[in-house]
Design an enzyme around this catalytic site. Structure first.
Site, PDB file in Angstrom:
ATOM      1  N   HIS A 131      69.192  59.160  48.292  1.00 56.07           N
ATOM      2  CA  HIS A 131      69.900  59.835  49.370  1.00 56.07           C
ATOM      3  C   HIS A 131      68.995  60.050  50.582  1.00 56.07           C
ATOM      4  O   HIS A 131      67.801  60.197  50.444  1.00 56.07           O
ATOM      5  CB  HIS A 131      70.442  61.181  48.885  1.00 56.07           C
ATOM      6  N   ASN A 138      75.012  54.767  49.718  1.00 51.39           N
ATOM      7  CA  ASN A 138      75.376  53.686  48.814  1.00 51.39           C
ATOM      8  C   ASN A 138      74.678  52.401  49.238  1.00 51.39           C
ATOM      9  O   ASN A 138      74.692  52.063  50.415  1.00 51.39           O
ATOM     10  CB  ASN A 138      76.883  53.457  48.806  1.00 51.39           C
ATOM     11  N   LYS A 174      62.710  48.982  58.343  1.00 50.10           N
ATOM     12  CA  LYS A 174      63.222  49.481  59.621  1.00 50.10           C
ATOM     13  C   LYS A 174      64.062  50.717  59.330  1.00 50.10           C
ATOM     14  O   LYS A 174      65.009  50.664  58.549  1.00 50.10           O
ATOM     15  CB  LYS A 174      64.078  48.403  60.282  1.00 50.10           C
ATOM     16  N   HIS A 175      63.706  51.824  59.937  1.00 47.86           N
ATOM     17  CA  HIS A 175      64.434  53.082  59.741  1.00 47.86           C
ATOM     18  C   HIS A 175      64.579  53.434  58.260  1.00 47.86           C
ATOM     19  O   HIS A 175      65.649  53.792  57.787  1.00 47.86           O
ATOM     20  CB  HIS A 175      65.790  53.028  60.430  1.00 47.86           C
TER      21      HIS A 175
END
Length: 510
Positions: free
Chosen positions: A510, A414, A271-272
């Site tokens: 990232h 993170n 999801k996303h």
């Protein structure tokens, strides 16, 4: 009219040429193309009859001649036409050329440099570029898929400027892609597996336009790299469902790259661009159930990836909720029958995930340039970790740590994940500090965190993450290590009786 035809890809060639002849077009051809047309009973003028010079040097020189390039490049002005007449050169109105199969040649196992070099086309690109430059007067066709359109325009006498310009653009793209493939191959001969040449050349092909990008106000399209082989999102075949969106493709890639980390039957729900569910089990249906139960709320509208063929039992579970897409090596007929009843559900088939695709680079666009790095394909095995605490992890915990680290590697940094019995039960993704990510993951795991494993994509800068893990009942921790305060985290684990191992390998995403 006169057409020069010299093609490597002979798809639709004979029918196209026959229609040209019926339209009164004289055909000039070379080598194998001429033989193919002659064998089909079509009238053909050999190129040597045009140039008055035989093909020489084993066919290396046959079209590099003023009688050819003068006929292609001449403007239809009185001055140019008078020059052609003075030198007995007939104008060429149509150039149908595609190039030696260089990509196919270098893809063959064991191909030598000499073989590759011999399959670098010289005359073909020269004719294509000449015709594309002079597209105002010369139709250039490099793609057999264009044959019907070109024939229709010729038959109707409606060869407009728009068509000519589009064919010229396609021609220059064809030669550019060809030169890119050659440059990349030769670069590899020089640098071997070194992935970063002095100049970066890549040629990708439009796979499909997209309705929009990440948001409706952004235009978007998906381009495929034709040099990449093996199972991946770019090579997957859509079997059913609505057309893919920009976000679907991003999430399908994230799901597939995570699920292929596992050997046992496994399912990932994305999801996303972050996993909200992941599990491995003895069979795919159980793995799906565990992945779904890890976070049923977030699984709604998710993207699912499986590393095994989707069977009837798994499909029945999938059909119970709304999903955007499912990607898997394959689907059984029974599974397809169940899942295709959900008309909008996108189903994609990759083929077996026994090997990775040949794509080994991660490329990201920034304003004004590209960031290119090797893809993060490494993963620490249980026998490679270093135990740093008094408490020794059990064999079961080491195996669980390996599962947890494989998952956290694919979570935005993170990143903290909590797993138990090869089931993802807590995720903290994309937080600005690590202890914040840990709190989110542990809160999601709830009581299931007791006796579970916590994995971190990077080291703990302070002991606070260990303190939070201890409060939740975490039994073992896996992290890269490398902080100036590692000893504080180790001491905290010793205080709480938590086993901790260091991998020495960070997995920022990232």
């Amino acid at each position: 009219m006169r057409a020069l035809i010299s093609v490597s890809d002979k798809t639709g060639l004979v029918d196209f040429a026959r229609n040209l002849v019926e339209l009164g077009v004289e055909i000039v051809s070379t080598g194998g193309t001429a033989r193919t047309l002659k064998e089909a009973g079509l009238p053909v003028t050999y190129i040597s009859e045009v140039t008055g010079f035989p093909e020489i040097l084993d066919g290396r020189v046959k079209t590099l001649h003023p009688a050819v390039h003068g006929g292609i490049l001449a403007l239809r002005t009185p001055d140019h036409l008078n020059q052609l007449k003075a030198h007995h050169i007939t104008p060429i109105d149509i150039v149908v050329v595609n190039l030696y199969p260089f990509r196919e040649t270098i893809a063959r196992p064991g191909v030598t440099l000499e073989e590759a070099i011999e399959n670098i086309d010289i005359g073909g690109p020269a004719m294509v570029r000449a015709a594309a430059k002079n597209h105002r007067y010369v139709l250039v066709v490099v793609n057999p898929a264009r044959y019907p359109q070109v024939l229709k325009a010729l038959a109707e006498g409606k060869v407009g400027d728009d068509l000519r310009l589009e064919l010229a653009r396609e021609a220059f793209a064809h030669t550019a892609a060809y030169d890119t493939a050659i440059a990349a191959y030769l670069q590899k001969q020089i640098q071997g597996d070194e992935p970063f040449p002095p100049a970066w050349h890549i040629s990708v092909e439009l796979a499909q336009p997209l309705r929009y990008g990440e948001n409706p106000h952004q235009r978007a399209a998906f381009y495929r790299d034709p040099t990449v082989t093996g199972p991946c999102v770019g090579n997957a075949v859509q079997l059913a469902g609505k057309e893919l969106s920009f976000n679907n493709i991003l999430d399908l890639n994230a799901a597939l790259e995570l699920v292929r980390e596992f050997i046992d039957p496994s399912v990932v729900i994305i999801k996303h661009n972050n996993p909200c569910g992941a599990a491995s089990a003895g069979d795919l249906a159980t793995a799906y159930r565990l992945a779904y139960e890890g976070d049923p709320v977030s699984a709604f509208g998710g993207i699912v990836a499986c590393n095994r063929t989707v069977d009837k039992e798994t499909a029945e579970q999938m059909a119970a909720i709304f999903l955007e897409a499912v990607i898997a090596p394959d689907f059984t007929p029974e599974a397809l029958e169940i899942l295709t009843q959900k008309a909008n559900l996108r189903l994609l088939k990759t083929g077996p995930l026994t090997v990775r695709s040949t794509d080994r680079l991660d490329i990201r666009k920034v304003n004004g340039g590209l960031l290119i790095q090797e893809a993060d394909l490494e993963l620490t095995r249980p026998d490679e970790v270093r135990v740093v605490t008094e408490k020794q992890p059990s064999e079961e915990q080491l195996a669980e740590m390996a599962f947890a680290m494989a998952v956290v590697k694919h979570v935005k940094s993170n990143a903290i994940v909590v797993t138990r019995n090869r089931q993802l039960i807590g995720v903290g993704a994309g937080q600005m500090n690590r202890v914040g990510a840990a709190r989110i993951a542990l809160e999601q795991a709830g009581e299931k965190a007791r006796g579970a494993v916590l994995a971190s994509d990077a080291f703990f800068p302070f002991r606070d993450t260990v303190d939070e893990a201890a409060k939740a009942g975490i039994a073992a921790i896996i992290q890269p290590g490398g902080s100036l305060r590692d000893e504080e985290s180790i001491a905290a684990c010793n205080e709480y009786g938590i086993a901790m191992v260091f991998t020495g390998m960070r997995h920022f995403k990232h």
